[in-house]
Design a protein around this motif. Structure first.
Motif, mmCIF file in Angstrom:
data_model
loop_
_atom_site.group_PDB
_atom_site.id
_atom_site.type_symbol
_atom_site.label_atom_id
_atom_site.label_comp_id
_atom_site.label_asym_id
_atom_site.label_seq_id
_atom_site.Cartn_x
_atom_site.Cartn_y
_atom_site.Cartn_z
ATOM 1 N N ILE A 283 0.829 -1.204 0.000
ATOM 2 C CA ILE A 283 0.000 0.000 0.000
ATOM 3 C C ILE A 283 0.861 1.250 0.000
ATOM 4 O O ILE A 283 0.461 2.294 -0.528
ATOM 5 C CB ILE A 283 -0.965 -0.034 1.206
ATOM 6 C CG1 ILE A 283 -2.022 -1.126 0.979
ATOM 7 C CG2 ILE A 283 -1.641 1.309 1.422
ATOM 8 C CD1 ILE A 283 -3.015 -1.273 2.102
ATOM 9 N N ASN A 284 2.079 1.161 0.546
ATOM 10 C CA ASN A 284 2.956 2.327 0.595
ATOM 11 C C ASN A 284 3.299 2.876 -0.780
ATOM 12 O O ASN A 284 3.581 4.068 -0.924
ATOM 13 C CB ASN A 284 4.263 1.962 1.320
ATOM 14 C CG ASN A 284 4.083 1.870 2.814
ATOM 15 O OD1 ASN A 284 3.632 2.810 3.455
ATOM 16 N ND2 ASN A 284 4.427 0.723 3.372
ATOM 17 N N ARG A 285 3.344 2.010 -1.808
ATOM 18 C CA ARG A 285 3.748 2.456 -3.140
ATOM 19 C C ARG A 285 2.698 2.161 -4.207
ATOM 20 O O ARG A 285 2.957 2.333 -5.395
ATOM 21 C CB ARG A 285 5.065 1.784 -3.545
ATOM 22 C CG ARG A 285 6.252 2.174 -2.683
ATOM 23 C CD ARG A 285 6.613 3.637 -2.840
ATOM 24 N NE ARG A 285 7.804 3.974 -2.071
ATOM 25 C CZ ARG A 285 7.789 4.395 -0.814
ATOM 26 N NH1 ARG A 285 6.622 4.545 -0.176
ATOM 27 N NH2 ARG A 285 8.914 4.673 -0.180
ATOM 28 N N LEU A 286 1.522 1.753 -3.783
ATOM 29 C CA LEU A 286 0.490 1.402 -4.759
ATOM 30 C C LEU A 286 0.067 2.607 -5.597
ATOM 31 O O LEU A 286 -0.346 2.457 -6.747
ATOM 32 C CB LEU A 286 -0.721 0.805 -4.026
ATOM 33 C CG LEU A 286 -1.643 -0.108 -4.829
ATOM 34 C CD1 LEU A 286 -0.875 -1.198 -5.536
ATOM 35 C CD2 LEU A 286 -2.710 -0.706 -3.928
ATOM 36 N N GLU A 287 0.197 3.806 -5.046
ATOM 37 C CA GLU A 287 -0.182 5.000 -5.815
ATOM 38 C C GLU A 287 0.696 5.172 -7.049
ATOM 39 O O GLU A 287 0.236 5.672 -8.078
ATOM 40 C CB GLU A 287 -0.122 6.254 -4.941
ATOM 41 C CG GLU A 287 1.284 6.636 -4.496
ATOM 42 C CD GLU A 287 1.306 7.981 -3.774
ATOM 43 O OE1 GLU A 287 0.785 8.959 -4.322
ATOM 44 O OE2 GLU A 287 1.857 8.029 -2.662
ATOM 45 N N ALA B 187 -8.369 8.691 -10.950
ATOM 46 C CA ALA B 187 -8.267 8.861 -9.502
ATOM 47 C C ALA B 187 -7.103 8.057 -8.941
ATOM 48 O O ALA B 187 -6.731 7.008 -9.481
ATOM 49 C CB ALA B 187 -9.567 8.433 -8.828
ATOM 50 N N VAL B 188 -6.523 8.554 -7.856
ATOM 51 C CA VAL B 188 -5.504 7.845 -7.083
ATOM 52 C C VAL B 188 -6.056 7.680 -5.674
ATOM 53 O O VAL B 188 -6.395 8.663 -5.013
ATOM 54 C CB VAL B 188 -4.173 8.620 -7.061
ATOM 55 C CG1 VAL B 188 -3.186 7.957 -6.118
ATOM 56 C CG2 VAL B 188 -3.583 8.705 -8.466
ATOM 57 N N LEU B 189 -6.168 6.440 -5.219
ATOM 58 C CA LEU B 189 -6.788 6.170 -3.923
ATOM 59 C C LEU B 189 -5.790 5.958 -2.798
ATOM 60 O O LEU B 189 -6.114 6.180 -1.638
ATOM 61 C CB LEU B 189 -7.680 4.926 -4.027
ATOM 62 C CG LEU B 189 -8.798 4.947 -5.081
ATOM 63 C CD1 LEU B 189 -9.648 3.679 -4.972
ATOM 64 C CD2 LEU B 189 -9.672 6.182 -4.928
ATOM 65 N N PHE B 190 -4.570 5.555 -3.139
ATOM 66 C CA PHE B 190 -3.641 5.123 -2.098
ATOM 67 C C PHE B 190 -2.560 6.165 -1.828
ATOM 68 O O PHE B 190 -1.358 5.872 -1.857
ATOM 69 C CB PHE B 190 -3.047 3.765 -2.473
ATOM 70 C CG PHE B 190 -4.069 2.675 -2.493
ATOM 71 C CD1 PHE B 190 -4.464 2.061 -1.319
ATOM 72 C CD2 PHE B 190 -4.676 2.296 -3.676
ATOM 73 C CE1 PHE B 190 -5.432 1.071 -1.320
ATOM 74 C CE2 PHE B 190 -5.644 1.302 -3.702
ATOM 75 C CZ PHE B 190 -6.018 0.694 -2.519
ATOM 76 N N ASP B 191 -3.011 7.370 -1.567
ATOM 77 C CA ASP B 191 -2.089 8.466 -1.258
ATOM 78 C C ASP B 191 -2.436 9.145 0.060
ATOM 79 O O ASP B 191 -2.031 10.270 0.315
ATOM 80 C CB ASP B 191 -2.094 9.500 -2.385
ATOM 81 C CG ASP B 191 -3.464 10.136 -2.592
ATOM 82 O OD1 ASP B 191 -4.460 9.670 -1.989
ATOM 83 O OD2 ASP B 191 -3.545 11.112 -3.365
ATOM 84 N N LYS B 192 -3.184 8.452 0.923
ATOM 85 C CA LYS B 192 -3.690 9.091 2.135
ATOM 86 C C LYS B 192 -2.588 9.458 3.123
ATOM 87 O O LYS B 192 -2.770 10.374 3.926
ATOM 88 C CB LYS B 192 -4.715 8.184 2.813
ATOM 89 C CG LYS B 192 -6.026 8.064 2.054
ATOM 90 C CD LYS B 192 -7.047 7.253 2.834
ATOM 91 C CE LYS B 192 -8.366 7.179 2.091
ATOM 92 N NZ LYS B 192 -9.379 6.399 2.850
ATOM 93 N N ASN B 193 -1.462 8.760 3.075
ATOM 94 C CA ASN B 193 -0.431 9.032 4.076
ATOM 95 C C ASN B 193 0.277 10.362 3.837
ATOM 96 O O ASN B 193 1.001 10.848 4.706
ATOM 97 C CB ASN B 193 0.600 7.906 4.114
ATOM 98 C CG ASN B 193 1.407 7.804 2.829
ATOM 99 O OD1 ASN B 193 0.837 7.758 1.749
ATOM 100 N ND2 ASN B 193 2.721 7.755 2.936
#
Length: 450
Positions: A200-204, A222-228
């Motif tokens: 998940i850390n680099r999925l974006e 859309a990019v979903l895995f950038d919440k951090n």
């Protein structure tokens, strides 16, 4: 001659142009062989990042026309993990944080399982690799393992397989050999078109790549895995120094190495965080691993450089024109750090050095290069130069390392904020600066209501 050529060569190797060329060639080969968009996924049962990644792959496949080639692994490559127990502990803390960010399932305590049980369950995963439905079956097994559901495990696992787990040892070795041959060492990894993406850390980064190829099913880009990092430094809460006093405000402490490109990103992002919330920032340099007589395999350093390049691009940080400071470059900069600190310019000096060696190709091992780094930080080269003979910095560098270990951390960059009694947060890696930000917000929020 070599000193002038190597930074230019590094700049080319790390360039977006060359990366895009490789991607076009990978896509051309895929089309020529009439293959689907296949992502190889390396999963390890007792890896927190693998568990989280597995939970989002079905949704990912709904968004993009991809198929998965699952490869189960188990044994860690010893030369890649200098402190495996600390790594596992940190991975669990990371997993809990990421699960909260993305509303995923995760236990409150690490699972307990014997080595034999883990081997038996791994054999079941290996068996499923060669059948349809691996994703669904594996997710049920991972859930039961991580949530401590022993009864479910006994229903899921075929005893004909688990009782003969040795029969799958060659299959396991083949998967682990392929992971190493393809150029990696971590589990929870995705490999697509010649590039690696860590859970998940680099999925974006994979999302962005597939979006650029026009593969997203709903065309939303859309990019979903950038919440951090999406809302990094997004709040306006500041320390009330007039009430508490500057000395009572907790500091962000970075354990840092000049030869670590992740430390370079961490210093710039850490300064941004400290400036935004008006909290102190303290940098504690340590010697690079190689200079501490530890191993850093070429496979590991190659992946790190490629990963830092795309992370730097994401944050708008220049990177890629590299003049490796290993040895004299590190020693000379560390020798001048106390001088820079005494002039109130310690952070500015380290940033000048880091930008020089990681983004501008400046050799800190040369007098002309170091003079540039010193003077643009606002320091006097004539005063600094005689201090290069003083090696007392070796004492505090090793003290910093021992202190890092005392926090149950092992590598750089690592961050510590607060104390055990008051909003303590200890994290490894610039990826987890969002956890430090959460601790700061909690800390300052408490102070403003007292």
């Amino acid at each position: 001659m070599i000193n002038s050529v190597m930074p230019r060569l590094a700049q080319l190797v790390n360039s977006v142009w060359l990366r895009n060329l490789r991607r076009r060639r990978a896509e051309k080969r895929r089309l020529a062989s009439n293959q689907p968009h296949t992502i190889t996924v390396y999963l390890r049962l007792n890896d927190a990042h693998s568990y989280l990644l597995l939970q989002v792959l079905a949704q990912f496949a709904q968004r993009y026309p991809v198929s998965f080639d699952f490869r189960t692994v188990l044994n860690l490559q010893e030369d890649m993990y200098p402190a495996p127990a600390l790594w596992q502990s940190n991975a669990f803390a990371d997993g809990a944080h990421l699960a909260q960010c993305y509303n995923l399932r995760f236990p409150s305590q690490p699972p307990e399982a014997s080595r034999e049980t883990t081997l038996q369950l791994t054999a079941q995963l290996l068996h499923w690799e060669l059948q349809p439905g691996y994703l669904e079956h594996a997710l049920a097994l991972f859930d039961a393992y991580w949530q401590g559901q022993g009864e479910n495990l006994s229903r899921i696992v075929d005893s004909n397989i688990s009782d003969h787990w040795e029969c799958y040892s060659h299959h396991l070795q083949a998967n682990e050999a392929q992971l190493k041959q393809q150029g990696h060492y971590l589990s929870g990894m995705l490999h697509y078109g010649g590039e690696w993406y860590w859970g998940i850390n680099r999925l974006e980064h994979l999302e962005l790549r597939l979006n650029e190829m026009g593969l997203q099913q709903d065309q939303s880009m859309a990019v979903l895995f950038d919440k951090n990092h999406r809302d990094f430094c997004g709040q306006t809460l500041k320390a009330r120094r007039s009430d508490a006093g500057a000395d009572s405000v907790n500091a962000i402490v970075i354990y840092w190495s000049m030869r670590s490109p992740y430390s370079y990103l961490a210093l710039l992002r850490g300064r941004q965080l400290a400036d935004h919330y008006q909290v102190p920032l303290e940098v504690k340099p340590v010697l690079p691993m190689v200079m501490r007589r530890m191993q850093v395999p070429a496979t590991k350093s190659g992946y790190i450089t490629a990963d830092v390049k795309r992370e730097a691009e994401k944050y708008g940080i220049p990177f890629g024109r590299i003049a490796d400071p290993l040895g004299a470059g590190v020693e000379r900069c560390y020798a001048l750090f106390a001088y820079a600190q005494s002039n109130g310019l310690g952070l500015r000096f380290l940033q000048s050095c880091a930008e020089g060696v990681w983004a501008e190709g400046v050799s800190a091992a040369s007098d002309s290069g170091l003079q540039l780094l010193v003077e643009r930080a606002g320091l006097d080269w004539n005063q600094a130069r005689p201090l290069l003979c003083d090696d007392s910095w070796r004492l505090w560098a090793q003290d910093n390392l021992a202190e890092l270990y005392g926090h149950d951390l092992w590598g750089v960059p690592s961050f510590v904020y607060g104390s055990e009694a008051h909003v303590a947060s200890k994290v490894f890696g610039q990826d987890r600066l969002d956890r430090i930000e959460q601790a700061i917000i909690e800390d300052l929020g408490q102070r403003t209501t007292q």
